[in-house]
Design an enzyme around this catalytic site. Structure first.
Site, PDB file in Angstrom:
ATOM      1  N   GLU A  60     -22.226   7.586  18.201  1.00  0.00           N
ATOM      2  CA  GLU A  60     -22.558   6.172  18.044  1.00  0.00           C
ATOM      3  C   GLU A  60     -22.099   5.676  16.680  1.00  0.00           C
ATOM      4  O   GLU A  60     -22.105   6.417  15.708  1.00  0.00           O
ATOM      5  CB  GLU A  60     -24.064   5.949  18.246  1.00  0.00           C
ATOM      6  CG  GLU A  60     -24.981   6.844  17.408  1.00  0.00           C
ATOM      7  CD  GLU A  60     -25.218   6.328  16.013  1.00  0.00           C
ATOM      8  OE1 GLU A  60     -24.795   5.204  15.720  1.00  0.00           O
ATOM      9  OE2 GLU A  60     -25.794   7.069  15.207  1.00  0.00           O
ATOM     10  N   LYS A 116     -16.488  10.674  13.641  1.00  0.00           N
ATOM     11  CA  LYS A 116     -17.763  10.164  13.134  1.00  0.00           C
ATOM     12  C   LYS A 116     -17.944  10.501  11.654  1.00  0.00           C
ATOM     13  O   LYS A 116     -18.288   9.636  10.838  1.00  0.00           O
ATOM     14  CB  LYS A 116     -18.911  10.754  13.961  1.00  0.00           C
ATOM     15  CG  LYS A 116     -20.302  10.386  13.470  1.00  0.00           C
ATOM     16  CD  LYS A 116     -20.590   8.909  13.593  1.00  0.00           C
ATOM     17  CE  LYS A 116     -22.024   8.597  13.186  1.00  0.00           C
ATOM     18  NZ  LYS A 116     -22.333   7.180  13.263  1.00  0.00           N
ATOM     19  N   ASN A 120     -17.614   7.560   8.352  1.00  0.00           N
ATOM     20  CA  ASN A 120     -18.676   7.314   7.373  1.00  0.00           C
ATOM     21  C   ASN A 120     -18.244   7.731   5.968  1.00  0.00           C
ATOM     22  O   ASN A 120     -18.589   7.078   4.979  1.00  0.00           O
ATOM     23  CB  ASN A 120     -19.952   8.055   7.779  1.00  0.00           C
ATOM     24  CG  ASN A 120     -20.754   7.283   8.808  1.00  0.00           C
ATOM     25  OD1 ASN A 120     -20.505   6.109   9.051  1.00  0.00           O
ATOM     26  ND2 ASN A 120     -21.716   7.939   9.427  1.00  0.00           N
ATOM     27  N   GLY A 165     -22.384  -2.231  -6.335  1.00  0.00           N
ATOM     28  CA  GLY A 165     -23.839  -2.182  -6.317  1.00  0.00           C
ATOM     29  C   GLY A 165     -24.343  -0.887  -6.928  1.00  0.00           C
ATOM     30  O   GLY A 165     -23.610  -0.185  -7.633  1.00  0.00           O
ATOM     31  N   CYS A 172     -27.061   8.189   6.722  1.00  0.00           N
ATOM     32  CA  CYS A 172     -25.732   8.619   7.194  1.00  0.00           C
ATOM     33  C   CYS A 172     -24.760   9.002   6.083  1.00  0.00           C
ATOM     34  O   CYS A 172     -24.276  10.126   6.033  1.00  0.00           O
ATOM     35  CB  CYS A 172     -25.121   7.526   8.066  1.00  0.00           C
ATOM     36  SG  CYS A 172     -26.005   7.265   9.609  1.00  0.00           S
ATOM     37  N   ARG A 239     -34.570   6.299   2.967  1.00  0.00           N
ATOM     38  CA  ARG A 239     -33.859   7.558   2.778  1.00  0.00           C
ATOM     39  C   ARG A 239     -32.675   7.406   1.825  1.00  0.00           C
ATOM     40  O   ARG A 239     -31.796   6.593   2.036  1.00  0.00           O
ATOM     41  CB  ARG A 239     -33.389   8.110   4.133  1.00  0.00           C
ATOM     42  CG  ARG A 239     -34.519   8.713   4.954  1.00  0.00           C
ATOM     43  CD  ARG A 239     -34.056   9.152   6.318  1.00  0.00           C
ATOM     44  NE  ARG A 239     -33.780   8.005   7.184  1.00  0.00           N
ATOM     45  CZ  ARG A 239     -33.410   8.116   8.462  1.00  0.00           C
ATOM     46  NH1 ARG A 239     -33.255   9.333   8.995  1.00  0.00           N
ATOM     47  NH2 ARG A 239     -33.189   7.046   9.191  1.00  0.00           N
TER      48      ARG A 239
END
Length: 307
Positions: A60, A116, A120, A165, A172, A239
């Site tokens: 996903e 995946k 990320n 930031g 993730c 988290r």
């Protein structure tokens, strides 16, 4: 090392094996290390030698806080398969979503698993990169907002994940960058970019605390209003949030913390001690010597600062 513990997944595979009837497609949605889909297929076969089943990897790509929207309107659907039957079943399953949207990208188990992690990790790398560029802009007089916009106008690059930031967090990016680094180590490959990304992001959180203390002059007997505690807006998820690293550093220097987050204060209390939680942003700013916005909740964009 960031590699997920697949004991629960293996246990679930055994339960599935016992319950299998007729022909079944078993789809693994979780982010799992390379080789897991084949390992699950082996477990099911061992537990139920007569099972008629296929395995598919369907990772996903849902953003936390936008899961339903991202599921119904995905930019891609990745399916790792090793049988024609699995391809046919997944094509039929996703047909309503694909009518006017993305095509399904079929590939191998290993490629789907890697996509995946690599996706990320690439986004995490972009965050670490733009934060380093922001530091350079501050030293040289360039405007990071203009630089980010100018970079993002390049169609080869795009404008996503180019806002500086306090570093990335969440469930993730931290674990997936660590996992990709570990997979590279296990495979005997150099992963210098992942090493640097992880190190840069960890340092970013510490340096942000130092920036705040420098602006205060001295943290002793000072009060700082912290707006936003969660790792991103739209969730109560704490988290690996930058606030968990930054706030304790401020407290060590003698700073009192008044904090407000639209959703995350109950969860934050599990990770942070000695913090005064406030009813809204203006309450948090009462008698504060400085205001720090750590999470870009939309409601913080429209504060009446004079008030």
């Amino acid at each position: 090392d960031g590699m997920p513990d697949v004991k629960a997944l293996n246990a679930a595979a055994k339960d599935v094996a016992k319950a299998l009837k007729n022909s079944t497609l078993v789809v693994i949605k979780s982010t799992v290390p390379l080789g897991t889909n084949r390992a699950v297929a082996k477990i099911i076969s061992q537990e139920n030698p007569d099972a008629d089943f296929d395995i598919a990897s369907n990772p996903e790509f849902l953003r936390e806080g936008n899961a339903i929207k991202d599921f119904m309107s995905p930019d891609r659907i990745v399916c790792g398969i090793d049988s024609k039957r699995a391809k046919e079943m997944l094509t039929k399953l996703y047909e309503p979503i694909c009518l006017n949207g993305p095509q399904i990208f079929f590939t191998t188990f290993e490629s789907a698993e890697m996509i995946k992690y690599a996706a990320n990790s690439m986004l995490a790398l972009r965050i670490a990169f733009i934060n380093e560029v922001a530091d350079l802009c501050e030293r040289t007089g360039a405007n990071i907002r203009d630089v980010s916009r100018g970079i993002g106008m390049d169609k080869r690059i795009g404008d996503k994940f180019l806002q500086p930031g306090p570093g990335y967090g969440g469930s993730c990016f931290p674990k997936d960058t660590l996992a990709l680094r570990q997979m590279a180590r296990n495979a005997g490959c150099a992963s210098k970019l992942m090493e640097a990304t992880i190190e840069s992001n960890d340092e970013r959180k510490v340096t942000m605390a130092k920036r705040i203390l420098t602006a205060l002059g001295d943290g002793k007997d000072k009060t700082v209003a912290v707006l936003g505690l969660t790792f991103k807006p739209g969730t109560d998820d704490m988290r690996e949030s930058p606030s968990i690293a930054i706030i304790p550093e401020l407290q060590k220097a003698g700073v009192a913390i008044r904090a407000y987050d639209p959703q995350g204060m109950k969860e934050a209390a599990k990770f942070l001690s000695g913090v005064t939680y406030c009813k809204d942003a203006y309450d948090a700013m009462q008698a504060a010597d400085a205001v720090v916005i750590l999470t870009e909740w939309n409601e913080f964009r429209h504060l009446e600062l004079k008030q």
